[in-house]
Design an enzyme around this catalytic site. Structure first.
Site, PDB file in Angstrom:
ATOM      1  CE  LYS A 143      48.306  37.754  22.663  1.00  0.00           C
ATOM      2  NZ  LYS A 143      48.808  37.830  21.325  1.00  0.00           N
ATOM      3  CE  LYS A 169      48.631  35.554  18.053  1.00  0.00           C
ATOM      4  NZ  LYS A 169      49.486  36.559  16.844  1.00  0.00           N
ATOM      5  CE  LYS A 210      45.387  44.297  18.306  1.00  0.00           C
ATOM      6  NZ  LYS A 210      45.551  42.871  18.190  1.00  0.00           N
ATOM      7  CG  ASP A 245      46.300  38.695  18.240  1.00  0.00           C
ATOM      8  OD1 ASP A 245      47.240  39.439  17.404  1.00  0.00           O
ATOM      9  OD2 ASP A 245      46.870  37.910  19.099  1.00  0.00           O
ATOM     10  CG  HIS A 262      47.788  44.362  14.280  1.00  0.00           C
ATOM     11  ND1 HIS A 262      48.703  43.940  13.618  1.00  0.00           N
ATOM     12  CD2 HIS A 262      47.979  44.079  15.581  1.00  0.00           C
ATOM     13  CE1 HIS A 262      49.483  43.361  14.550  1.00  0.00           C
ATOM     14  NE2 HIS A 262      49.040  43.296  15.640  1.00  0.00           N
ATOM     15  CG  HIS A 280      49.632  47.583  17.214  1.00  0.00           C
ATOM     16  ND1 HIS A 280      49.510  46.667  18.326  1.00  0.00           N
ATOM     17  CD2 HIS A 280      48.377  47.394  17.036  1.00  0.00           C
ATOM     18  CE1 HIS A 280      48.383  46.091  18.372  1.00  0.00           C
ATOM     19  NE2 HIS A 280      47.578  46.842  17.826  1.00  0.00           N
ATOM     20  CB  SER A 322      50.843  45.823  22.188  1.00  0.00           C
ATOM     21  OG  SER A 322      51.163  45.718  20.977  1.00  0.00           O
TER      22      SER A 322
END
Length: 475
Positions: free
Chosen positions: A175, A177, A201, A203, A294, A327, A379
């Site tokens: 972050k 992002k 990761k 985003d 994702h 996710h 998450s």
């Protein structure tokens, strides 16, 4: 018109609209092991009987159209039609029903999630006879699931590649992002991995924007990975998002990741599409890359409880299309996730054989016949105080991903990573010693914080943070 033709037309063919239930509602049908079975939550328009609504779903998602046509006589309708074989009311809901539909396997192309969804949900959701429609679950027969490669590697192969066993894996989404330069982005990756995380990761919307082109990001992240590995002695990874505007560009990015020697890439499977996802999964298996998935856009499809597609169906589709992580909600954080429902589709992602269990929203027994499993990723709004609950709920075969819960640490990124790693190791050790994480979780974290100043600082920062909203999707 000759008399013979007139007689044939009057006997063998009659133009016009007919009730779907005359052909497609078959309550005496015995389902076959090779049928794809679907459970739809149907809300008929006023005046439409539930049998007609269920039959309409079966018809419009298989062989039916709005009227009888001449070419019906040129095929075997009985062989190819979908059948609504059972209807039951939804408890506590007015004018809602679960319609069970069986589809013959020959209706579907082998190894194509795209074709499966085009057939089952591609057209029927706009049907006028229905006020709302939701696909709650699918039973994928073994004869169909065996036509799919599935995840590129699966849970056990991933653990062997990473040489990490006996605990959940830890991750962090970088972050902010959007807006970081590639070099500053790589610095954040290094600090988190050096502090003790297994993964960082991209985003979901980090692709290749003017402030950070994909090639630059890949290079700086690879440098961060190798530096952190050298200093910690652990294998590290960063989910490099290969999602792109074309399949060709997506594969080009995956090829570059492989050439850099990094272990994992990432794809947004719903916005990218199932055809692109399956193509990338095949490339990853052939070239030794893990694939993180994702689910960006999922809530557009699955959040309304009476219309759309439940995430358990999207999760099954992902296991067929291919992905090593996905996710899956948290139960305890800021994003949607009711506990029993979430655990139901977590089992559908990980296990080989899952029994029907309506208390967890599982409408059908599912046998994956050794199709590799997928690691669920928790998450969204989670921090160190959630660690005991996450460890208990998700178990070892999971990825626990803390974005703000790492980068929001008052001392910086690396101390945030240290705090999460210490909290996880403390919870795993306590569990292995037989302690009750649900009852003693806060005490376990406090004990660990006594010898970890990083964890103590994190505990102080996040002690008041809560996301107290009721879950939308309940049984």
């Amino acid at each position: 018109m000759s008399p013979q033709t007139e007689t044939k037309a009057s006997v063998g063919f009659k133009a016009g609209v007919k009730d779907y239930k005359l052909t497609y509602y078959t309550p005496d049908y015995q389902t076959k092991d090779t049928d794809i079975l679907a459970a739809f939550r149907v809300t008929p328009q006023p005046g439409v009987p539930p049998e007609e609504a269920g039959a309409a779903v079966a018809a419009e998602s298989s062989t039916g159209t709005w009227r009888t046509v001449w070419t019906d006589g040129l095929t075997s309708l009985d062989r190819y039609k979908g059948r609504c074989y059972h209807i039951e009311p939804v408890a506590g809901e007015e004018n809602q029903f679960i319609a069970y539909v069986a589809y013959p396997l020959d209706l579907f192309e082998e190894g194509s999630v795209t074709n499966m969804f085009t057939s089952i949900v591609g057209n029927v959701f706009g049907f006028k006879a229905l006020r709302a429609l939701r696909l709650e679950d699918l039973r994928i027969p073994t004869s169909y699931s065996k036509t799919f490669q599935g995840p590129p590697h699966g849970i056990q192969v991933e653990r062997d590649k990473l040489n990490k066993y006996g605990r959940p894996l830890l991750g962090c989404t970088i972050k902010p992002k959007l807006g970081l330069s590639a070099k500053n982005y790589g610095r954040a990756v290094y600090e988190c991995l050096r502090g003790g995380l297994d993964f960082t990761k991209d985003d979901e919307n980090v692709n290749s924007q003017p402030f950070m082109r994909w090639r630059d990001r890949f290079l700086f992240c690879a440098e961060a990975i190798y530096k952190a590995q050298a200093e910690t002695g652990e294998i590290k990874g960063h989910y490099l998002n290969a999602t792109a505007g074309t399949c060709e560009e997506m594969i080009k990015r995956a090829v570059f990741a492989r050439e850099l020697g990094v272990p994992i890439v990432m794809h947004d499977y719903l916005t990218g599409g199932f055809t692109a996802n399956t193509s990338l999964a095949h490339y990853c298996r052939d070239n030794g890359l893990l694939l993180h998935i994702h689910r960006a856009m999922h809530a557009v499809i699955d959040r309304q409880k009476n219309h759309g597609i439940h995430f358990r169906v999207l999760a099954k589709a992902l296991r067929m299309s291919g992905g090593d992580h996905i996710h899956a909600g948290t139960v305890v954080g800021k994003l949607e996730g009711e506990r029993e429902i979430t655990l139901g589709f977590v089992d559908l992602l990980r296990d080989d054989y899952i029994e029907k269990d309506r208390s967890r929203g599982i409408y059908f027994t599912q046998d994956w016949v050794s199709l590799p499993g997928v690691l669920p990723v928790a998450s969204g709004g989670i921090h160190v105080w959630h660690m005991p609950a996450l460890t208990e709920i998700f178990g070892d075969d999971s990825v626990l991903q803390f974005g703000g819960g790492t980068l929001g640490h008052p001392w910086g990124n690396a101390p945030g990573a240290v705090a999460n790693r210490v909290a996880l190791e403390a919870c795993v050790q306590a569990r292995n010693e037989g302690r009750d994480l649900a009852r003693e979780g806060n005490e376990i974290i406090r004990e660990a914080a006594k010898w970890s100043p990083e964890l103590a600082a994190a505990c102080e920062v996040w002690k008041e943070i809560k996301f107290e909203f009721p879950a939308m999707d309940t049984l």
